[in-house]
Design an enzyme around this catalytic site. Structure first.
Site, mmCIF file in Angstrom:
data_model
loop_
_atom_site.group_PDB
_atom_site.id
_atom_site.type_symbol
_atom_site.label_atom_id
_atom_site.label_comp_id
_atom_site.label_asym_id
_atom_site.label_seq_id
_atom_site.Cartn_x
_atom_site.Cartn_y
_atom_site.Cartn_z
ATOM 1 N N GLU A 107 4.851 -17.130 63.849
ATOM 2 C CA GLU A 107 3.443 -17.456 64.043
ATOM 3 C C GLU A 107 3.225 -17.771 65.529
ATOM 4 O O GLU A 107 4.103 -18.304 66.201
ATOM 5 C CB GLU A 107 3.123 -18.684 63.190
ATOM 6 C CG GLU A 107 1.706 -19.214 63.302
ATOM 7 C CD GLU A 107 1.527 -20.523 62.550
ATOM 8 O OE1 GLU A 107 0.389 -20.816 62.165
ATOM 9 O OE2 GLU A 107 2.529 -21.255 62.361
ATOM 10 N N LYS A 114 -4.325 -16.191 58.013
ATOM 11 C CA LYS A 114 -3.771 -17.379 57.357
ATOM 12 C C LYS A 114 -4.826 -18.066 56.494
ATOM 13 O O LYS A 114 -5.914 -18.400 56.961
ATOM 14 C CB LYS A 114 -3.257 -18.328 58.437
ATOM 15 C CG LYS A 114 -2.538 -19.573 57.927
ATOM 16 C CD LYS A 114 -2.082 -20.393 59.126
ATOM 17 C CE LYS A 114 -1.340 -21.650 58.731
ATOM 18 N NZ LYS A 114 -0.985 -22.436 59.950
ATOM 19 N N CYS A 143 3.340 -20.114 57.782
ATOM 20 C CA CYS A 143 3.587 -21.532 58.034
ATOM 21 C C CYS A 143 3.083 -22.441 56.906
ATOM 22 O O CYS A 143 3.699 -22.518 55.855
ATOM 23 C CB CYS A 143 2.988 -21.916 59.387
ATOM 24 S SG CYS A 143 3.702 -23.419 60.112
#
Length: 264
Positions: A41, A107, A143
């Site tokens: 990321e 995300k 993440c």
């Protein structure tokens, strides 16, 4: 069997300089036989700097340069970048390029936790994303997504046997323990391989970063569908190479019943 490289790097503030990291990582991984090369990321630019000035669309110069690298070496590259959102924020996007693909995953779950508010500057995505290479379906997550098992189960329902998980994990007491538990748990929940590729720990290489931003702890981790640790990095920059057998995912699901026996 698919060979996948996880390039644990420290990205910096400058997207152009970070392209050099990507090229070096791709070239080394291809020399070792990788078909997919994964970066963390925020590979385009690390957290802790203004993101709106560096955000570009998927047909912009940064993503196009990564796409050219993937095409040159006949691999798929997955790397974190930032794309513009309609409301003045950006989107935390995973670029997936090569092998006939050029798309992004935005995300879904934003890191509004542990004193950080990602949603102040980042707009959330809404759709799970998979892609296929050499007959294997891959899911992607980013993440903080790892704290939400329903996403990983949805990816498995969409046919994924492997989930690629770029991250820039926040440091702090107990955070490495949480990272390792969560990667292994999501593998067990879904029966998927989960390949977590993190930003290296800046402290391991003497890099100065914004101490309030999640800029990585290292310890990239690969777990199979039984939750077994197959490979793990240390804190400093390094590349993990792993040969992934998607048949193990089917074996794990049959053994645990974690998907078939769901009631909620």
């Amino acid at each position: 069997m698919a060979r996948i490289a996880l390039c644990q790097v420290n990205s910096g503030d400058d997207p152009e300089a970070n392209l050099k990291l990507v090229r070096e990582g791709v070239e080394a991984a291809v020399a070792d036989g990788a078909r997919i090369v994964v970066f963390p990321e925020a590979t385009m630019a690390r957290f802790g700097r203004p993101l709106e000035p560096v955000a570009e669309p998927l047909d912009g110069p940064w993503a196009s340069a990564v796409s050219a690298m993937a095409a040159e070496h006949d691999v798929v590259v997955v790397a974190g970048m930032f794309t513009p959102a309609d409301d003045g924020r950006v989107r935390n996007t995973l670029l997936i390029t090569g092998g006939g693909h050029h798309r992004g995953y935005d995300k879904i779950h934003l890191y509004d936790a542990f004193g950080f508010a990602e949603s102040d500057t980042v707009a959330p995505g809404s759709s799970a994303t998979t892609f296929e290479l050499d007959g294997v379906v891959y899911g992607v997550a980013t993440c903080y997504d790892v704290r939400f098992p329903e996403l990983f189960r949805a990816l498995a329902d969409d046919g994924a046997d492997v989930v690629l998980l770029p991250t820039s994990w926040g440091a702090g007491a107990g955070k490495r323990d949480q990272w390792e538990v969560l990667v292994r748990a999501r593998a067990l929940d879904s029966g998927c391989w989960v390949l977590g590729c993190g930003q290296a720990d800046p402290a391991a290489t003497g890099v100065t970063v914004n101490p309030k931003a999640p800029t990585g702890i290292g310890y990239s981790l690969v777990a199979d569908g039984f939750g077994r640790i197959i490979a793990q990095a240390a804190a400093a920059p390094e590349t993990l190479l792993v040969d992934v057998d998607p048949a193990i995912s089917a074996q794990a699901r049959a053994a645990t019943g974690a998907l078939a026996n769901r009631r909620l």
